[in-house]
Design a protein around this motif. Structure first.
Motif, PDB file in Angstrom:
ATOM      1  N   ARG A   1       6.985   5.073  10.670  1.00 48.61           N
ATOM      2  CA  ARG A   1       7.749   5.461   9.480  1.00 48.61           C
ATOM      3  C   ARG A   1       6.914   6.335   8.539  1.00 48.61           C
ATOM      4  NH1 ARG A   1       9.847  -0.046   9.566  1.00 48.61           N
ATOM      5  NH2 ARG A   1       8.447  -0.656   7.864  1.00 48.61           N
ATOM      6  N   GLY A   2       5.666   6.613   8.915  1.00 45.89           N
ATOM      7  CA  GLY A   2       4.851   7.520   8.126  1.00 45.89           C
ATOM      8  C   GLY A   2       3.882   6.866   7.177  1.00 45.89           C
ATOM      9  N   THR A   3       3.775   5.544   7.200  1.00 45.83           N
ATOM     10  CA  THR A   3       2.817   4.865   6.330  1.00 45.83           C
ATOM     11  C   THR A   3       1.395   5.205   6.770  1.00 45.83           C
ATOM     12  OG1 THR A   3       4.362   3.031   6.016  1.00 45.83           O
ATOM     13  CG2 THR A   3       2.067   2.623   5.454  1.00 45.83           C
ATOM     14  N   LEU A   4       0.523   5.458   5.813  1.00 47.94           N
ATOM     15  CA  LEU A   4      -0.872   5.774   6.118  1.00 47.94           C
ATOM     16  C   LEU A   4      -1.633   4.472   6.353  1.00 47.94           C
ATOM     17  CD1 LEU A   4      -1.560   8.590   3.492  1.00 47.94           C
ATOM     18  CD2 LEU A   4      -1.117   8.852   5.933  1.00 47.94           C
TER      19      LEU A   4
ATOM     20  N   ALA B   1       0.825  -1.210   0.000  1.00 43.96           N
ATOM     21  CA  ALA B   1       0.000   0.000   0.000  1.00 43.96           C
ATOM     22  C   ALA B   1       0.856   1.255   0.000  1.00 43.96           C
ATOM     23  CB  ALA B   1      -0.937  -0.010   1.206  1.00 43.96           C
ATOM     24  N   ASN B   2       1.967   1.217   0.717  1.00 41.14           N
ATOM     25  CA  ASN B   2       2.827   2.393   0.785  1.00 41.14           C
ATOM     26  C   ASN B   2       3.486   2.682  -0.557  1.00 41.14           C
ATOM     27  OD1 ASN B   2       3.961   4.518   2.424  1.00 41.14           O
ATOM     28  ND2 ASN B   2       5.920   3.446   2.275  1.00 41.14           N
ATOM     29  N   GLN B   3       3.781   1.647  -1.324  1.00 39.35           N
ATOM     30  CA  GLN B   3       4.366   1.862  -2.647  1.00 39.35           C
ATOM     31  C   GLN B   3       3.373   2.553  -3.579  1.00 39.35           C
ATOM     32  OE1 GLN B   3       7.712   1.231  -3.248  1.00 39.35           O
ATOM     33  NE2 GLN B   3       7.486   0.946  -1.030  1.00 39.35           N
ATOM     34  N   ILE B   4       2.098   2.308  -3.370  1.00 38.62           N
ATOM     35  CA  ILE B   4       1.058   2.951  -4.177  1.00 38.62           C
ATOM     36  C   ILE B   4       0.680   4.314  -3.598  1.00 38.62           C
ATOM     37  CG2 ILE B   4      -1.295   2.678  -5.085  1.00 38.62           C
ATOM     38  CD1 ILE B   4       0.715   0.709  -6.212  1.00 38.62           C
ATOM     39  N   GLY B   5       0.945   4.494  -2.298  1.00 33.93           N
ATOM     40  CA  GLY B   5       0.487   5.700  -1.619  1.00 33.93           C
ATOM     41  C   GLY B   5      -0.977   5.625  -1.261  1.00 33.93           C
ATOM     42  N   CYS B   6      -1.477   4.403  -1.055  1.00 34.66           N
ATOM     43  CA  CYS B   6      -2.902   4.192  -0.764  1.00 34.66           C
ATOM     44  C   CYS B   6      -3.102   4.018   0.745  1.00 34.66           C
ATOM     45  CB  CYS B   6      -3.404   2.947  -1.494  1.00 34.66           C
ATOM     46  SG  CYS B   6      -5.106   2.486  -1.099  1.00 34.66           S
ATOM     47  N   PRO B   7      -4.015   4.763   1.362  1.00 40.04           N
ATOM     48  CA  PRO B   7      -4.323   4.533   2.781  1.00 40.04           C
ATOM     49  C   PRO B   7      -4.846   3.117   2.997  1.00 40.04           C
ATOM     50  CG  PRO B   7      -5.217   6.632   2.048  1.00 40.04           C
ATOM     51  CD  PRO B   7      -4.756   5.909   0.816  1.00 40.04           C
TER      52      PRO B   7
END
Length: 701
Positions: free
Chosen positions: A395-398, A368-374
């Motif tokens: 680390r800031g992952t949504l 999900a973080n690679q896509i920037g998707c919550p």
């Protein structure tokens, strides 16, 4: 004095002149019971002890209508009333005690709070049509008086005035119109109704259906203080998501006793699925989609399909959810355990160890973080999975995490109980962990914010349904109860133990869910303009949880025998009292579907800025103009001549050294007859006088 104030003063004076025969504490000769036309349930002992005069609009004929008479008889039956007789509240000892106390003017007594033991009566199949949901104006106007209002960020002593299902005033000394029903909340907490983020009512699963449908399930939810559930519409592989959504709506709408929303499952992937996700978000009020990393060969998606579904969720402003377990490892472990002859419920927990859940949690966060998707991780059940999620948040992952009442209130030691039925009753996925410290650890993570919400994964199956897997643990229908007991279990394990305070309790049981799923402050807060879904919580009362007394249809309770402090004395849904001192009067179909809009500010408020800030940046530099090797079928070919390396490149299979010289791993001999040094100038002979090993005379070495 303003004209408005003068009118208000005259209004109150007129009302004082019309005070009825009896007011608590005024010492008149004969008490007059409150008539039934002014309340949903009629007279409630001790509910009107405050010195609040009855206004003229409350006066009714002394002879009740047949409907009122029938209602009175039905609503005032009790175990102490022989043959269902109506008990006159004025004849009770409690009533006389209150009258004596109210007549002692000038005497100030110190109130001592004594824990109350509540014995909940056995649940009864109430007729949904026996309650008139439009009974009188008092049901449209309600005052909760004398309690302490608790929101996720503050507590205050305040009254709450409700009209037409909406909170209109919050404060003290409120001016309310005639015909307003008063609920006395002194010594109680007034909190937003609970929101259960994860239920499965009447779910078709493993060849059968969950026994709690949308009526019994939501009725039980109200009994425990939950005023909204969020269920899952799960299509089978290859089935239309939109059709599944409409099927769940057709099941729920006629039955629900409280409000509900839906998540939709994504169990397969193609371009059509992506388009249906967009349709559900834009036209049907669905802002969350659940993907499964487990249940191989049925609902499980591989990493490629997960990435595609995450991309679509971000595109349409929806929240991606995952059930995080590694289905491939589970399938492998299951086969090994069955070959070893382990067929009982303990095999379920052994086939799905903590690291399998933790690995999938970590992988979902990375993808999900690679896509920037919550991302929202459903039903976190282990310390290691929660730890993986917490590391990504730092680390800031949504990413947001949900745990469930079962994980907070019990553990996986039950899988090893010698009673097969008892052990099977605890089977759910991911499983409970055989670690007694897990419930306490998960509660602490709720307090510090690594986990944000609490659901139940309520999916109940009877003992006979669980017995489908009596010879094979893989055939035991997965699911446990919890929708009724969630609030009390979290209060007991969190607030009573000192791990969380009442504000955090409200946050993890209601407010955070409302924010994440974009229904805040309509839900999840007591404030002017919010929905009047409210719990009057008695923190001093205790009860013992049991399948014999719970309202759910299932015949087993995973919290059996647990004594909990804190119960819902009153539950208000849509501004109407639906639970009163432990007794539920729920109307089938009273609840409604609540759309969840896309692009929740709580979830997507940072996405655009993060994408801009974290976007890859190109480095501007001068173009490279040096030598470039070229490839052919035989290997590498040097493209640029060098004064050190001959141009007859057919002799070489390796590139030059770093200094541009000959790579000595290549042979200098060629079998074709032409040698690499054929064109090199001949060097003169050199006579060596002192070769290695000794001096030679008159010869060449």
């Amino acid at each position: 004095m303003s004209s408005g104030s003068r009118r208000a003063s005259r209004f109150l004076q007129e009302k004082e002149d019309e005070v009825p025969q009896w007011i608590p504490g005024l010492g008149t000769d004969k008490p007059r019971p409150r008539t039934l036309g002014t309340s949903f349930f009629g007279y409630v002992p001790d509910a009107f002890v405050e010195k609040t005069p009855f206004l003229p609009s409350e006066k009714k004929a002394t002879t009740p209508t047949p409907k009122d008479s029938e209602t009175k008889e039905a609503e005032h039956k009790s175990e102490g009333a022989p043959n269902g007789q109506y008990l006159d509240p004025s004849s009770s000892k409690e009533f006389q005690r209150d009258m004596d106390a109210s007549s002692d003017e000038g005497v100030v007594t110190e109130e001592v709070v004594v824990p109350q033991r509540v014995e909940r009566r056995a649940a009864e199949p109430w007729d949904a049509q026996s309650v008139d949901s439009t009974d009188g104006s008092a049901q449209n106007r309600l005052l909760i008086k004398g309690g302490r209002v608790v929101n996720d960020d503050m507590m205050q002593d305040a009254d709450v005035y409700i009209e037409d299902g909406i909170i209109k005033q919050v404060g003290t000394n409120l001016h309310t119109p005639g015909g307003t029903r008063v609920v006395e909340a002194k010594g109680h907490l007034v909190m937003p109704g609970g929101i259960d983020t994860h239920t499965h009512m009447q779910l078709p699963f493993m060849g059968t259906f969950a026994v709690d449908d949308f009526y019994t399930g939501t009725r039980a939810a109200l009994a425990g203080g939950t005023t909204m559930i969020m269920d899952f519409a799960i299509p089978q592989k290859g089935e239309s998501l939109v059709e599944a959504y409409h099927r769940w709506r057709s099941w729920a709408d006629p039955k629900v006793c409280c409000d509900y929303a839906l998540h939709v499952g994504v169990t397969w992937w193609c371009d059509k699925v992506g388009k249906e996700m967009e349709e559900l978000t834009e036209e049907h009020g669905i802002n969350s989609f659940k993907m499964f990393m487990a249940y191989k060969d049925t609902w499980q998606l591989d990493d490629h399909d997960l990435l595609e579904s995450f991309k679509q969720c971000k595109e349409i402003g929806a929240l991606a959810q995952v059930h995080a377990e590694n289905g491939d490892i589970i399938k492998e472990n299951t086969a090994k355990l069955l070959d070893m002859g382990i067929t009982g419920p303990e095999g379920h927990e052994l086939s799905r160890p903590e690291e399998v859940e933790a690995e999938a949690t970590n992988r979902a966060c990375v993808l999900a973080n690679q896509i920037g998707c919550p991302l929202y991780i459903c039903n976190i059940m282990s310390k290691s999975a929660a730890s993986a999620l917490g590391e990504h948040r730092r680390r800031g992952t949504l990413v947001w995490g949900e745990t469930i009442a079962a994980a907070l209130g019990t553990d996986g030691s039950h899988y090893y109980n010698p009673c097969w039925q008892h052990a099977a009753g605890h089977v759910l996925s991911p499983p409970l962990r055989n670690d007694s410290s897990t419930p306490s650890s998960l509660m602490e993570l709720l307090d510090v914010g690594d986990l944000q919400t609490t659901g139940t994964d309520n999916c109940t199956f009877s003992a006979s349904q669980k017995a489908l897997g009596k010879d094979d643990f893989t055939k035991i229908p997965n699911g446990v109860n919890g929708v009724e007991d969630r609030m009390s279990v979290i209060w007991e394990k969190g607030v009573v133990s000192g791990k969380i305070d009442p504000c955090k309790f409200v946050a993890v049981t209601s407010t955070n869910a409302a924010k994440i799923f974009n229904i805040y402050p309509k839900k999840g807060r007591i404030a002017v303009g919010s929905d009047a879904d409210i719990v009057v919580w008695n923190p001093h009362a205790t009860r013992t949880i049991s399948a014999k007394t719970h309202y759910q249809a299932v015949d087993f309770n995973i919290f059996e025998g647990m004594e909990v402090h804190g119960i819902a004395d009153y539950v208000i849904c849509h501004g109407r009292v639906v639970v009163e001192e432990g007794n539920v009067r729920a109307v089938s179909g009273m609840g409604k579907f609540v759309p969840t809009p896309s692009h929740s500010p709580y979830v997507y408020g940072r996405v655009q800025e993060r994408d801009i800030a974290n976007a890859p940046k190109k480095v501007d530099r001068a173009p490279y103009d040096g030598p470039v090797i070229q490839l052919n079928n035989q290997g590498l070919t040097q493209a640029v001549e060098s004064s050190i390396i001959p141009t007859n490149q057919e002799f070489y299979t390796r590139g030059p050294t770093r200094c541009g010289g000959l790579n000595l791993h290549d042979s200098s001999f060629h079998v074709s007859g032409a040698q690499m040094n054929d064109k090199s100038p001949k060097r003169p002979s050199v006579k060596v006088h002192n070769p290695p090993g000794g001096k030679a005379s008159g010869s060449f070495w």
